[in-house]
Design a protein around this motif. Structure first.
Motif, PDB file in Angstrom:
ATOM      1  N   TYR A  86      12.361 -12.898  -0.532  1.00 31.70           N
ATOM      2  CA  TYR A  86      11.928 -11.885  -1.509  1.00 31.70           C
ATOM      3  C   TYR A  86      12.938 -10.888  -1.678  1.00 31.70           C
ATOM      4  CZ  TYR A  86       9.948  -7.619  -3.116  1.00 31.70           C
ATOM      5  OH  TYR A  86       9.534  -6.425  -3.737  1.00 31.70           O
ATOM      6  N   ARG A  95      13.523 -14.973 -10.157  1.00 31.29           N
ATOM      7  CA  ARG A  95      12.259 -15.249  -9.847  1.00 31.29           C
ATOM      8  C   ARG A  95      11.891 -16.479  -9.222  1.00 31.29           C
ATOM      9  NH1 ARG A  95      12.337 -10.869  -9.800  1.00 31.29           N
ATOM     10  NH2 ARG A  95      11.296  -9.212 -11.368  1.00 31.29           N
ATOM     11  N   THR A  96      12.947 -17.254  -8.897  1.00 29.80           N
ATOM     12  CA  THR A  96      12.659 -18.606  -8.338  1.00 29.80           C
ATOM     13  C   THR A  96      13.938 -19.012  -7.523  1.00 29.80           C
ATOM     14  OG1 THR A  96      11.806 -19.666 -10.365  1.00 29.80           O
ATOM     15  CG2 THR A  96      12.950 -21.260  -9.074  1.00 29.80           C
ATOM     16  N   THR A 111       8.754 -19.424  -5.680  1.00 28.99           N
ATOM     17  CA  THR A 111       8.803 -18.367  -6.900  1.00 28.99           C
ATOM     18  C   THR A 111       8.070 -17.043  -6.228  1.00 28.99           C
ATOM     19  OG1 THR A 111       6.738 -18.795  -7.477  1.00 28.99           O
ATOM     20  CG2 THR A 111       8.439 -20.266  -8.482  1.00 28.99           C
ATOM     21  N   LYS A 113       5.869 -15.599  -7.665  1.00 24.45           N
ATOM     22  CA  LYS A 113       4.229 -15.798  -7.805  1.00 24.45           C
ATOM     23  C   LYS A 113       3.868 -16.442  -6.302  1.00 24.45           C
ATOM     24  CE  LYS A 113       0.641 -17.999 -10.133  1.00 24.45           C
ATOM     25  NZ  LYS A 113       0.217 -18.904 -11.289  1.00 24.45           N
ATOM     26  N   ASP A 114       4.715 -17.456  -5.658  1.00 18.82           N
ATOM     27  CA  ASP A 114       4.362 -18.102  -4.532  1.00 18.82           C
ATOM     28  C   ASP A 114       4.215 -16.959  -3.432  1.00 18.82           C
ATOM     29  OD1 ASP A 114       4.171 -20.317  -5.788  1.00 18.82           O
ATOM     30  OD2 ASP A 114       6.345 -20.946  -5.266  1.00 18.82           O
ATOM     31  N   ALA A 116       3.889 -13.867  -3.750  1.00 19.32           N
ATOM     32  CA  ALA A 116       2.683 -12.795  -3.850  1.00 19.32           C
ATOM     33  C   ALA A 116       1.431 -13.442  -3.547  1.00 19.32           C
ATOM     34  CB  ALA A 116       2.680 -12.399  -5.463  1.00 19.32           C
ATOM     35  N   MET A 117       1.283 -14.611  -3.805  1.00 18.40           N
ATOM     36  CA  MET A 117      -0.019 -15.303  -3.495  1.00 18.40           C
ATOM     37  C   MET A 117      -0.252 -15.515  -1.883  1.00 18.40           C
ATOM     38  SD  MET A 117      -1.661 -15.504  -6.337  1.00 18.40           S
ATOM     39  CE  MET A 117      -2.872 -16.133  -5.740  1.00 18.40           C
TER      40      MET A 117
END
Length: 536
Positions: A86, A95-96, A111, A113-114, A116-117
């Motif tokens: 991160y 972002r990747t 990513t 998103k990964d 964050a999830m």
């Protein structure tokens, strides 16, 4: 930039590409001389004589993935932590992140998103990492122990130490987060937990460190409070615990843009790893890179017609054209340097470019240039020969001190040998196509000192010419067999109306007829045939 001549390259085409690339490199450019086909025997003789390496063989100049300005995002290994990943993404505004093995091969993608999830849906109580990651991510200090794998359950101690013992909360799979609750710390050590994270930057009495060492329990100290440490600890997990490993899409750097676009239509990924031919990671590609692709930069020598040039030329950026033929059909999107001069050889033009730039010509380059001029002017017998060609040869020979008569004869002899060559090879070694409106003309030319060998296979040549004429929908297909010593050419042909040959060359058309004084396809053959077709 790539510099190349026409298909089925002759000596002038190859030597002018080599000499011009040498000039460009001396002027500070990065130029690579190329060939659009195998070099012929004459050219091989020249390169061997002057000890020059042959140019690279170029198949096309289509845009490839390696031409795009894709992002050179640094990869990580699966042993890096989520928090490290991160911070790396945040610092570099990406972002990747690609995850690679020890051989730089892609094994996963992560990513933002990964990450964050994982914070929303992840398992907050499991830890799968190594001690070093925890130390780095929590900015901790190792009090006792050494780097090792940490795989266990996270326990934040807020219970009284007797309750801990009674409830058997702790065991060898526990990772304990605790403040200065020494009785609880003692209980954790007795339970032989994997790791104790001491929060608040507190000091710990030596007896506890000794007990921890005896029970193989690692202890680290962090400056954060217990709440903060408990929030961050699961982000110390290996990135491999959250990375995507299924249905990964990637592109090899040598793949063509047209194929990449097809993949993008059917696949909705945002980012695609770019790999070298061995499958090693190079960078990350997204749709924006494809929308604004870079194009290969090229310079054309000794031609300026699409049919004579390389596949994919429409995708390339033409920087310059240096030629001595008629102006063809190549178009560009922007102005370029276009040097087209009525001289006997492209090498003559390149010679004067050296003079203009005041760049010294070394012996090898002088040998290339003089050979290209002698070849294309047939040692000044061609009607295309000019005084500038002769002047260039004289100046170049001041560098080389060649016996021009002997060198030219030896070069032509080496180049005109047809021994062990098939009909197809002979015809296609110097074959060009030309358009006049809806009519297409194909003209092949072979220079030889062994005319008898050609005429022994006359019927086979005519049969092959008929086949080419039909398959390529030519109005005329012509083989020009040039006798250098007799200063003329024999012709074999297939034509829809042979009166065109009669008017063009003032001959009675017949297979194998000799046309005296005709040695130049460019100046004496093609213009006359195209003019007669136009007037027909």
């Amino acid at each position: 930039m790539f510099i190349f001549g026409h298909k089925n390259p002759d000596t002038d085409s190859i030597t002018s590409a080599l000499a011009l690339s040498n000039l460009k490199n001396k002027l500070g450019y990065n130029a690579i001389a190329c060939s659009l086909g195998n070099i012929n025997k004459e050219t091989k003789y020249v390169l061997d004589y002057f000890n020059v390496n042959k140019p690279i063989l170029l198949d096309n100049v289509k845009t490839q993935v390696k031409d795009l300005d894709y992002d050179k995002v640094e990869s990580i290994t699966k042993y890096r932590s989520i928090l490290f990943s991160y911070r790396k993404m945040e610092a570099n505004n990406i972002r990747t992140l690609p995850v690679v093995d020890d051989n730089k091969r892609i094994i996963g993608i992560v990513t933002m998103k990964d990450i964050a999830m994982s914070l929303i849906k992840g398992n907050y109580y499991k830890l799968d990492t190594c001690l070093d990651n925890i130390l780095k991510d929590l900015d901790g200090k190792l009090l006792i122990g050494q780097n090792k794998e940490i795989n266990g359950n996270i326990v934040v101690i807020s219970l009284y130490h007797k309750t801990l013992r009674k409830e058997s909360v702790l065991d060898g799979n526990s990772v304990v987060i605790v403040g200065d609750m020494y009785e609880a710390i003692s209980t954790a050590i007795e339970s032989k937990v994997q790791l104790i994270i001491l929060t608040g930057g507190k000091k710990i009495p030596a007896k506890y460190l000794a007990a921890a060492k005896q029970n193989n329990v690692s202890i680290i100290s962090v400056n954060t409070d217990t709440y903060t440490a408990s929030k961050l600890i699961n982000q110390c997990n290996y990135i491999s615990t959250i990375m995507k490993t299924d249905n990964l899409s990637s592109f090899y750097e040598n793949e063509y843009l047209e194929d990449v676009k097809e993949e993008l239509v059917t696949n909705r990924h945002s980012y695609y790893p770019v790999l070298d031919k061995k499958g090693r990671y190079l960078g990350v590609l997204n749709r924006l890179h494809v929308l604004k692709p870079n194009r290969k930069k090229v310079i054309l020598v000794d031609h300026n017609e699409i049919t004579q040039s390389i596949s994919g030329l429409n995708e390339a950026q033409i920087l310059e054209i240096v030629d001595h033929h008629k102006i063809g059909d190549i178009k560009t999107d922007e102005p370029i340097n276009f040097r087209n001069m009525p001289l006997g050889s492209t090498c003559t033009i390149v010679y004067y470019m050296y003079k203009e730039e005041n760049i010294e010509i070394d012996k090898a380059t002088a040998g290339l240039l003089i050979s290209g001029i002698l070849s294309d002017t047939l040692y000044f017998k061609s009607p295309t020969t000019t005084e500038k060609d002769k002047s260039a040869v004289a100046d170049l020979n001041n560098i080389l001190n060649l016996d021009l008569d002997k060198y030219s004869y030896d070069m032509f002899k080496a180049g005109t040998s047809l021994e062990n060559e098939s009909i197809e090879e002979i015809f296609n070694k110097d074959f060009k196509e030309f358009d006049e409106g809806e009519y297409r003309v194909g003209v092949s030319q072979v220079f030889t000192l062994d005319i008898d060998d050609v005429f022994r296979r006359k019927d086979d040549f005519i049969s092959y010419i008929n086949e080419i004429n039909k398959n390529r929908n030519h109005y005329i297909t012509l083989l020009l067999i040039t006798d250098i010593l007799k200063n003329g050419s024999y012709i074999l042909y297939k034509i829809q109306n042979d009166s065109i040959l009669k008017r063009a060359f003032d001959i009675v058309p017949s297979q194998g007829v000799f046309i005296d004084g005709v040695v130049s396809r460019k100046k004496q053959v093609v213009p006359k045939i195209l003019a007669e077709i136009k007037d027909n």
